[in-house]
Design an enzyme around this catalytic site. Structure first.
Site, PDB file in Angstrom:
ATOM      1  N   LYS A   9       3.622  -7.066   3.126  1.00 20.16           N
ATOM      2  CA  LYS A   9       2.320  -6.614   2.836  1.00 20.16           C
ATOM      3  C   LYS A   9       1.322  -7.718   3.728  1.00 20.16           C
ATOM      4  O   LYS A   9       1.912  -8.603   3.918  1.00 20.16           O
ATOM      5  CB  LYS A   9       1.934  -6.492   1.325  1.00 20.16           C
ATOM      6  CG  LYS A   9       2.773  -5.472   0.679  1.00 20.16           C
ATOM      7  CD  LYS A   9       2.542  -5.430  -0.856  1.00 20.16           C
ATOM      8  CE  LYS A   9       3.225  -4.456  -1.431  1.00 20.16           C
ATOM      9  NZ  LYS A   9       2.665  -4.176  -2.941  1.00 20.16           N
ATOM     10  N   TYR A  49       0.785   5.797  -1.032  1.00 23.08           N
ATOM     11  CA  TYR A  49       0.589   5.587  -2.513  1.00 23.08           C
ATOM     12  C   TYR A  49       0.151   6.594  -3.282  1.00 23.08           C
ATOM     13  O   TYR A  49      -0.259   6.539  -4.192  1.00 23.08           O
ATOM     14  CB  TYR A  49      -0.090   4.369  -3.061  1.00 23.08           C
ATOM     15  CG  TYR A  49       0.505   3.062  -2.403  1.00 23.08           C
ATOM     16  CD1 TYR A  49       1.676   2.697  -3.236  1.00 23.08           C
ATOM     17  CD2 TYR A  49      -0.059   1.849  -1.648  1.00 23.08           C
ATOM     18  CE1 TYR A  49       2.182   1.350  -3.061  1.00 23.08           C
ATOM     19  CE2 TYR A  49       0.707   0.675  -1.643  1.00 23.08           C
ATOM     20  CZ  TYR A  49       1.876   0.750  -2.136  1.00 23.08           C
ATOM     21  OH  TYR A  49       2.397  -0.631  -1.850  1.00 23.08           O
ATOM     22  N   ARG A 102       9.919 -11.789  -5.010  1.00 23.36           N
ATOM     23  CA  ARG A 102       8.582 -11.841  -5.431  1.00 23.36           C
ATOM     24  C   ARG A 102       8.827 -13.099  -6.480  1.00 23.36           C
ATOM     25  O   ARG A 102       7.897 -13.939  -6.675  1.00 23.36           O
ATOM     26  CB  ARG A 102       8.339 -10.638  -6.234  1.00 23.36           C
ATOM     27  CG  ARG A 102       7.822  -9.798  -5.322  1.00 23.36           C
ATOM     28  CD  ARG A 102       7.460  -8.434  -6.153  1.00 23.36           C
ATOM     29  NE  ARG A 102       7.129  -7.112  -5.375  1.00 23.36           N
ATOM     30  CZ  ARG A 102       7.141  -5.918  -5.454  1.00 23.36           C
ATOM     31  NH1 ARG A 102       7.869  -5.486  -6.581  1.00 23.36           N
ATOM     32  NH2 ARG A 102       6.634  -5.011  -4.696  1.00 23.36           N
ATOM     33  N   ASN A 112       1.928  -9.121  -3.858  1.00 24.77           N
ATOM     34  CA  ASN A 112       3.326  -9.522  -4.262  1.00 24.77           C
ATOM     35  C   ASN A 112       4.005  -9.429  -2.951  1.00 24.77           C
ATOM     36  O   ASN A 112       5.193  -9.098  -2.978  1.00 24.77           O
ATOM     37  CB  ASN A 112       3.792  -8.255  -5.475  1.00 24.77           C
ATOM     38  CG  ASN A 112       3.333  -7.175  -5.080  1.00 24.77           C
ATOM     39  OD1 ASN A 112       2.992  -6.826  -4.069  1.00 24.77           O
ATOM     40  ND2 ASN A 112       3.789  -6.406  -5.958  1.00 24.77           N
ATOM     41  N   HIS A 115       6.878  -4.373  -0.112  1.00 25.88           N
ATOM     42  CA  HIS A 115       6.985  -3.286  -0.745  1.00 25.88           C
ATOM     43  C   HIS A 115       8.416  -2.624  -0.458  1.00 25.88           C
ATOM     44  O   HIS A 115       8.859  -2.955   0.747  1.00 25.88           O
ATOM     45  CB  HIS A 115       6.204  -2.166  -0.290  1.00 25.88           C
ATOM     46  CG  HIS A 115       6.575  -0.624  -0.153  1.00 25.88           C
ATOM     47  ND1 HIS A 115       6.179  -0.219  -1.516  1.00 25.88           N
ATOM     48  CD2 HIS A 115       7.283   0.188   0.461  1.00 25.88           C
ATOM     49  CE1 HIS A 115       6.611   1.074  -1.494  1.00 25.88           C
ATOM     50  NE2 HIS A 115       7.412   1.305  -0.155  1.00 25.88           N
ATOM     51  N   GLU A 126       8.988   8.165   2.797  1.00 26.30           N
ATOM     52  CA  GLU A 126       8.075   6.979   3.378  1.00 26.30           C
ATOM     53  C   GLU A 126       8.329   6.565   4.778  1.00 26.30           C
ATOM     54  O   GLU A 126       7.721   6.284   5.597  1.00 26.30           O
ATOM     55  CB  GLU A 126       8.294   5.687   2.570  1.00 26.30           C
ATOM     56  CG  GLU A 126       7.772   5.916   1.247  1.00 26.30           C
ATOM     57  CD  GLU A 126       7.943   4.799   0.035  1.00 26.30           C
ATOM     58  OE1 GLU A 126       8.795   3.647   0.552  1.00 26.30           O
ATOM     59  OE2 GLU A 126       7.351   4.732  -1.134  1.00 26.30           O
TER      60      GLU A 126
HETATM   61  P1  RTP Z   1       5.379  -1.197  -4.026  1.00 28.44           P
HETATM   62  O1  RTP Z   1       5.130   0.214  -4.354  1.00 28.44           O
HETATM   63  O2  RTP Z   1       4.206  -1.881  -3.556  1.00 28.44           O
HETATM   64  O3  RTP Z   1       6.801  -1.648  -3.825  1.00 28.44           O
HETATM   65  O4  RTP Z   1       5.271  -2.074  -5.780  1.00 28.44           O
HETATM   66  P2  RTP Z   1       6.237  -1.391  -6.986  1.00 28.44           P
HETATM   67  O5  RTP Z   1       7.055  -0.111  -6.584  1.00 28.44           O
HETATM   68  O6  RTP Z   1       6.878  -2.585  -7.281  1.00 28.44           O
HETATM   69  O7  RTP Z   1       4.834  -1.111  -8.065  1.00 28.44           O
HETATM   70  P3  RTP Z   1       4.013   0.439  -8.041  1.00 28.44           P
HETATM   71  O8  RTP Z   1       4.021   0.523  -9.398  1.00 28.44           O
HETATM   72  O9  RTP Z   1       4.271   1.336  -7.103  1.00 28.44           O
HETATM   73  O10 RTP Z   1       2.700  -0.311  -7.440  1.00 28.44           O
HETATM   74  C1  RTP Z   1       2.462  -0.445  -6.254  1.00 28.44           C
HETATM   75  C2  RTP Z   1       1.463  -1.819  -6.101  1.00 28.44           C
HETATM   76  O11 RTP Z   1       0.167  -1.851  -6.839  1.00 28.44           O
HETATM   77  C3  RTP Z   1       0.021  -3.118  -7.070  1.00 28.44           C
HETATM   78  N1  RTP Z   1      -0.276  -2.949  -8.769  1.00 28.44           N
HETATM   79  N2  RTP Z   1      -1.404  -3.559  -9.300  1.00 28.44           N
HETATM   80  N3  RTP Z   1      -1.536  -3.537 -13.014  1.00 28.44           N
HETATM   81  C4  RTP Z   1      -1.931  -3.521 -11.639  1.00 28.44           C
HETATM   82  O12 RTP Z   1      -3.070  -4.279 -11.212  1.00 28.44           O
HETATM   83  C5  RTP Z   1      -1.307  -3.313 -10.588  1.00 28.44           C
HETATM   84  N4  RTP Z   1       0.077  -2.620 -10.802  1.00 28.44           N
HETATM   85  C6  RTP Z   1       0.631  -2.469  -9.605  1.00 28.44           C
HETATM   86  C7  RTP Z   1       1.106  -4.004  -6.981  1.00 28.44           C
HETATM   87  O13 RTP Z   1       0.712  -4.703  -5.780  1.00 28.44           O
HETATM   88  C8  RTP Z   1       2.418  -2.978  -6.676  1.00 28.44           C
HETATM   89  O14 RTP Z   1       3.132  -3.516  -5.723  1.00 28.44           O
END
Ligand code: RTP
Length: 148
Positions: A9, A49, A102, A112, A115, A126
């Site tokens: 990222k 997303y 992470r 973080n 991705h 994707e």
């Molecule tokens: P990613 O898609 O980026 O690999 O992350 P992930 O699967 O671990 O998590 P996801 O639920 O898909 O969320 C995508 C990104 O959104 C940000 N996020 N912010 N509560 C919050 O403020 C929050 N929750 C998620 C994070 O940067 C996450 O990687």
């Protein structure tokens, strides 16, 4: 052989973490089959997303992800979707175990650094979104004389 989409990222790029992240995937025994630096549009990130559309952080997340270059990659290997997610750690770095990317490299959920696709189905979606077929290289693992 399974493939997954991994992206460093904007915060990971700015902090110079590409080498560290690539090293971990190489050392685990996975193969890099596609890689490019790209500054994505906000529209592109909204498509990427799309499953988070209803969350309160969707807008900010897409804007942030379009704010600077990303290192987009496709990695290949046995069970890589699941294993890469384990290597990444939890979404919230503060809950990620030391030893995970992470857990070792960041603290803030909104920054973080990496991705990784969460399912085989999403990995396919994707990869198709970020790469053309001819940008991915199909090469055989080798046991050449210059590998020790
Ligand atoms: P990613 O898609 O980026 O690999 O992350 P992930 O699967 O671990 O998590 P996801 O639920 O898909 O969320 C995508 C990104 O959104 C940000 N996020 N912010 N509560 C919050 O403020 C929050 N929750 C998620 C994070 O940067 C996450 O990687």
């Amino acid at each position: 052989m399974e493939r997954t989409f991994i992206a460093v990222k904007p915060d990971g790029i700015q902090r110079g973490l590409c080498g560290e992240i690539i090293k971990r995937f190489e050392q685990r025994g996975f193969r890099l089959v596609a890689c490019k630096m790209i500054q994505a549009s906000e529209e592109h990130m909204k498509t990427h997303y799309a499953d988070l559309k209803e969350t309160p952080f969707y807008g900010g997340l897409c804007k942030y992800m379009a704010s600077g270059p990303i290192l987009a990659m496709v990695w290949e290997g046995r069970s890589i979707v699941k294993l890469a997610r384990m290597m990444l750690g939890e979404t919230n770095p503060a809950e990620s175990k030391p030893g995970s990317i992470r857990g070792d490299l960041c603290i803030d959920i909104g920054r973080n650094v990496i991705h990784g696709s969460d399912t085989v189905e999403n990995a396919k979606r994707e990869i198709d979104l970020w790469f053309k077929a001819d940008e991915m290289l199909d090469y055989a693992p080798c046991a050449q004389a210059w590998l020790y």
